[in-house]
Design a protein around this motif. Sequence first.
Motif, mmCIF file in Angstrom:
data_model
loop_
_atom_site.group_PDB
_atom_site.id
_atom_site.type_symbol
_atom_site.label_atom_id
_atom_site.label_comp_id
_atom_site.label_asym_id
_atom_site.label_seq_id
_atom_site.Cartn_x
_atom_site.Cartn_y
_atom_site.Cartn_z
ATOM 1 N N GLU A 131 -18.551 32.031 -44.563
ATOM 2 C CA GLU A 131 -18.078 30.650 -44.694
ATOM 3 C C GLU A 131 -18.937 29.950 -45.744
ATOM 4 O O GLU A 131 -20.111 30.244 -45.882
ATOM 5 C CB GLU A 131 -18.186 29.927 -43.346
ATOM 6 C CG GLU A 131 -19.614 29.973 -42.782
ATOM 7 C CD GLU A 131 -19.777 29.225 -41.476
ATOM 8 O OE1 GLU A 131 -18.954 28.363 -41.177
ATOM 9 O OE2 GLU A 131 -20.755 29.508 -40.762
ATOM 10 N N ASP A 132 -18.320 29.018 -46.464
ATOM 11 C CA ASP A 132 -19.087 28.262 -47.456
ATOM 12 C C ASP A 132 -19.874 27.162 -46.748
ATOM 13 O O ASP A 132 -19.517 26.735 -45.642
ATOM 14 C CB ASP A 132 -18.145 27.641 -48.500
ATOM 15 C CG ASP A 132 -18.861 27.372 -49.828
ATOM 16 O OD1 ASP A 132 -20.094 27.548 -49.902
ATOM 17 O OD2 ASP A 132 -18.177 26.988 -50.795
ATOM 18 N N ALA A 133 -20.954 26.727 -47.383
ATOM 19 C CA ALA A 133 -21.732 25.603 -46.860
ATOM 20 C C ALA A 133 -21.046 24.298 -47.271
ATOM 21 O O ALA A 133 -20.119 24.304 -48.072
ATOM 22 C CB ALA A 133 -23.147 25.656 -47.421
ATOM 23 N N ALA A 134 -21.505 23.189 -46.735
ATOM 24 C CA ALA A 134 -20.990 21.890 -47.167
ATOM 25 C C ALA A 134 -21.543 21.595 -48.561
ATOM 26 O O ALA A 134 -22.289 22.393 -49.128
ATOM 27 C CB ALA A 134 -21.402 20.809 -46.179
ATOM 28 N N LYS A 135 -21.176 20.447 -49.102
ATOM 29 C CA LYS A 135 -21.581 20.150 -50.472
ATOM 30 C C LYS A 135 -22.573 18.996 -50.493
ATOM 31 O O LYS A 135 -22.294 17.942 -49.941
ATOM 32 C CB LYS A 135 -20.323 19.781 -51.261
ATOM 33 C CG LYS A 135 -20.528 19.720 -52.742
ATOM 34 C CD LYS A 135 -19.171 19.488 -53.392
ATOM 35 C CE LYS A 135 -19.312 19.336 -54.878
ATOM 36 N NZ LYS A 135 -18.007 19.091 -55.487
ATOM 37 N N ASN A 136 -23.714 19.250 -51.141
ATOM 38 C CA ASN A 136 -24.704 18.183 -51.326
ATOM 39 C C ASN A 136 -24.332 17.367 -52.548
ATOM 40 O O ASN A 136 -24.056 17.928 -53.597
ATOM 41 C CB ASN A 136 -26.087 18.781 -51.587
ATOM 42 C CG ASN A 136 -26.721 19.243 -50.298
ATOM 43 O OD1 ASN A 136 -27.003 18.447 -49.417
ATOM 44 N ND2 ASN A 136 -26.921 20.540 -50.186
ATOM 45 N N VAL A 137 -24.326 16.076 -52.390
ATOM 46 C CA VAL A 137 -24.059 15.211 -53.537
ATOM 47 C C VAL A 137 -25.313 14.381 -53.746
ATOM 48 O O VAL A 137 -25.688 13.584 -52.885
ATOM 49 C CB VAL A 137 -22.842 14.295 -53.274
ATOM 50 C CG1 VAL A 137 -22.542 13.443 -54.500
ATOM 51 C CG2 VAL A 137 -21.630 15.128 -52.879
ATOM 52 N N HIS A 138 -25.989 14.608 -54.877
ATOM 53 C CA HIS A 138 -27.240 13.898 -55.135
ATOM 54 C C HIS A 138 -26.948 12.602 -55.873
ATOM 55 O O HIS A 138 -26.280 12.591 -56.889
ATOM 56 C CB HIS A 138 -28.197 14.784 -55.930
ATOM 57 C CG HIS A 138 -28.438 16.090 -55.239
ATOM 58 N ND1 HIS A 138 -29.048 16.164 -53.999
ATOM 59 C CD2 HIS A 138 -28.112 17.353 -55.576
ATOM 60 C CE1 HIS A 138 -29.093 17.441 -53.628
ATOM 61 N NE2 HIS A 138 -28.533 18.180 -54.559
ATOM 62 N N VAL A 139 -27.447 11.522 -55.319
ATOM 63 C CA VAL A 139 -27.118 10.200 -55.845
ATOM 64 C C VAL A 139 -28.267 9.691 -56.707
ATOM 65 O O VAL A 139 -29.420 9.783 -56.325
ATOM 66 C CB VAL A 139 -26.882 9.208 -54.685
ATOM 67 C CG1 VAL A 139 -26.420 7.864 -55.226
ATOM 68 C CG2 VAL A 139 -25.871 9.771 -53.705
ATOM 69 N N GLY A 140 -27.928 9.142 -57.826
ATOM 70 C CA GLY A 140 -28.959 8.617 -58.715
ATOM 71 C C GLY A 140 -28.665 9.014 -60.127
ATOM 72 O O GLY A 140 -27.705 9.702 -60.396
ATOM 73 N N ARG A 157 -16.047 20.830 -47.613
ATOM 74 C CA ARG A 157 -16.171 22.212 -48.076
ATOM 75 C C ARG A 157 -16.769 23.115 -47.008
ATOM 76 O O ARG A 157 -16.577 24.339 -47.036
ATOM 77 C CB ARG A 157 -17.034 22.256 -49.345
ATOM 78 C CG ARG A 157 -16.942 23.597 -50.051
ATOM 79 C CD ARG A 157 -17.779 23.651 -51.312
ATOM 80 N NE ARG A 157 -19.201 23.794 -51.024
ATOM 81 C CZ ARG A 157 -20.157 23.885 -51.951
ATOM 82 N NH1 ARG A 157 -19.836 23.828 -53.225
ATOM 83 N NH2 ARG A 157 -21.417 23.997 -51.613
ATOM 84 N N GLY A 158 -17.527 22.566 -46.091
ATOM 85 C CA GLY A 158 -18.201 23.371 -45.065
ATOM 86 C C GLY A 158 -17.194 24.179 -44.259
ATOM 87 O O GLY A 158 -16.262 23.617 -43.697
ATOM 88 N N GLY A 159 -17.381 25.488 -44.223
ATOM 89 C CA GLY A 159 -16.474 26.348 -43.460
ATOM 90 C C GLY A 159 -15.323 26.912 -44.270
ATOM 91 O O GLY A 159 -14.471 27.620 -43.722
ATOM 92 N N THR A 160 -15.263 26.614 -45.572
ATOM 93 C CA THR A 160 -14.207 27.199 -46.416
ATOM 94 C C THR A 160 -14.387 28.717 -46.464
ATOM 95 O O THR A 160 -15.498 29.199 -46.655
ATOM 96 C CB THR A 160 -14.284 26.614 -47.847
ATOM 97 O OG1 THR A 160 -14.076 25.212 -47.768
ATOM 98 C CG2 THR A 160 -13.247 27.235 -48.761
ATOM 99 N N PRO A 161 -13.294 29.481 -46.278
ATOM 100 C CA PRO A 161 -13.419 30.944 -46.301
ATOM 101 C C PRO A 161 -13.918 31.435 -47.654
ATOM 102 O O PRO A 161 -13.400 31.053 -48.693
ATOM 103 C CB PRO A 161 -11.988 31.436 -46.059
ATOM 104 C CG PRO A 161 -11.295 30.308 -45.399
ATOM 105 C CD PRO A 161 -11.913 29.071 -45.969
#
Length: 487
Positions: A131-140, A157-161
Amino acid sequence: MEVQDKRTYQAVIGLEFHAHLATTTKMFCGCRVTYGEPPNTHTCPVCLGHPGALPVTNEKAVELGVMAGLALNCEIADRAVFARKNYFYPDLAKGYQISQYDAPICTGGYLDVSTSDGTIRVGITRLHLEEDAAKNVHVGESGRMHGSVGSLIDFNRGGTPLMEIVTEPDIPSPEAARATANQLKNILRAIGVSEADMEKGQLRCDANVSIRNPDGSFGTKTELKNMNSFRFVERGLTRELERQRAILEGGGRVEQTTLHYDPDDDEVHELRSKEYAHDYRYFPEPDLLPLQLSEAWVREIKSRMPELPAQMLARFIEQYGLSEYDAGVLTADRDLAVYYETVAAVPGIDPKQAANWITVELRGRLNEADIEISESKASPERLAELIGLVGEGTISRSAAKDVLDRIVETGESPSAVVEREGLAAVGADELGGVVDEVISANPEEAERVRAGDKKVVGFLIGQVMRATRGNADGGRVRELLLQKLDS
Ligand SMILES: [Zn+2]
């Protein structure tokens, strides 16, 4: 010097791919797989990692994994086991990723890759599901973790095959690595197991790279992480090989490390060093039963596998009489192949002419505009119409190229462009008149042709073409000139 360098510095490259499987729902829950939707709108207790939530394996994802394994000539396991890969990261809510470890669904395949040095066989070590991990979005300002003011997490995105494909270190050069990656992507798309759109993050590539020791044994390898374009795979590997070579030439030793290629400065940067002793504490996932892949089911999947690129290539040569080169270009991109077959299916279209127009003229224009065939405004129907106009002599080949420029930009009908811009070929009577005029305006050259000096014919053809503003068929003009000057 060059020869000796090649012998001493033999590159050894292995690739690792992560591809999103083309399912409608996630790997272990019923949430929809989406791209570009508002953050955290497709989540549930399972993919958010809530305690006590139980995963259920997505059968479609297993089927797609088996298809990919079959396409890559792998052995399909009769029993595969999901395992927990334990590590902590904010985008991994459970504190582990469900993956496969010592019992993956596919092992031991290969892929034959055409490179400029001929065909190479690249071994496929394994293919497994996770499974894929979730997506980190870095702000700044920087948009990166370092220097950002905070990080947000999008669990859509977390859990995408996800399918991981690992090759053997059989790849001898950065160029061959790019060709391998391209061919793999083409296969995944051709059989519909993944859209493999790198811009959407549906396909990612890591590489292991080392330089072989003089005694033939493997040198110390480094890892290039997360390249999201095959052009960067090639460039990153080139840079890294240069770096390793400089170290070896300076009498130093290459350290095992993880690197990142930054296309902005065209350099590799170290991410983490000496990190190879990862301990993920893998153990079989207690919430999921092992997969039992019956022979009958695998056989049934095999029986309805779509045509593979290599099979399509052979068919194009056979069915349309194309050269291996043209067939190779057309089948190297699924969209291009479909486009070609649509054009070639139009009654009256010569398949070889169609191949020529697409591989040379259309592709040249798409490359120049840096767009894919799917984004082109020149539909197959428009191109077929244009080829038809040339075939029936309504426009000259050179005028048709101008018309194609226009269609690629606007998508309008070739007949309309020809009409509006007065590009229709000069008629037979009119052309005869122009040829006569050119002959009488150039008596000296005409005399030389009559005397057998065929080299001058080209000059006279040029004069006729100029007089007709290119709206005449060069072959026909030559024919007429020779006819008239022969009598
Ligand atoms: Zn979910």
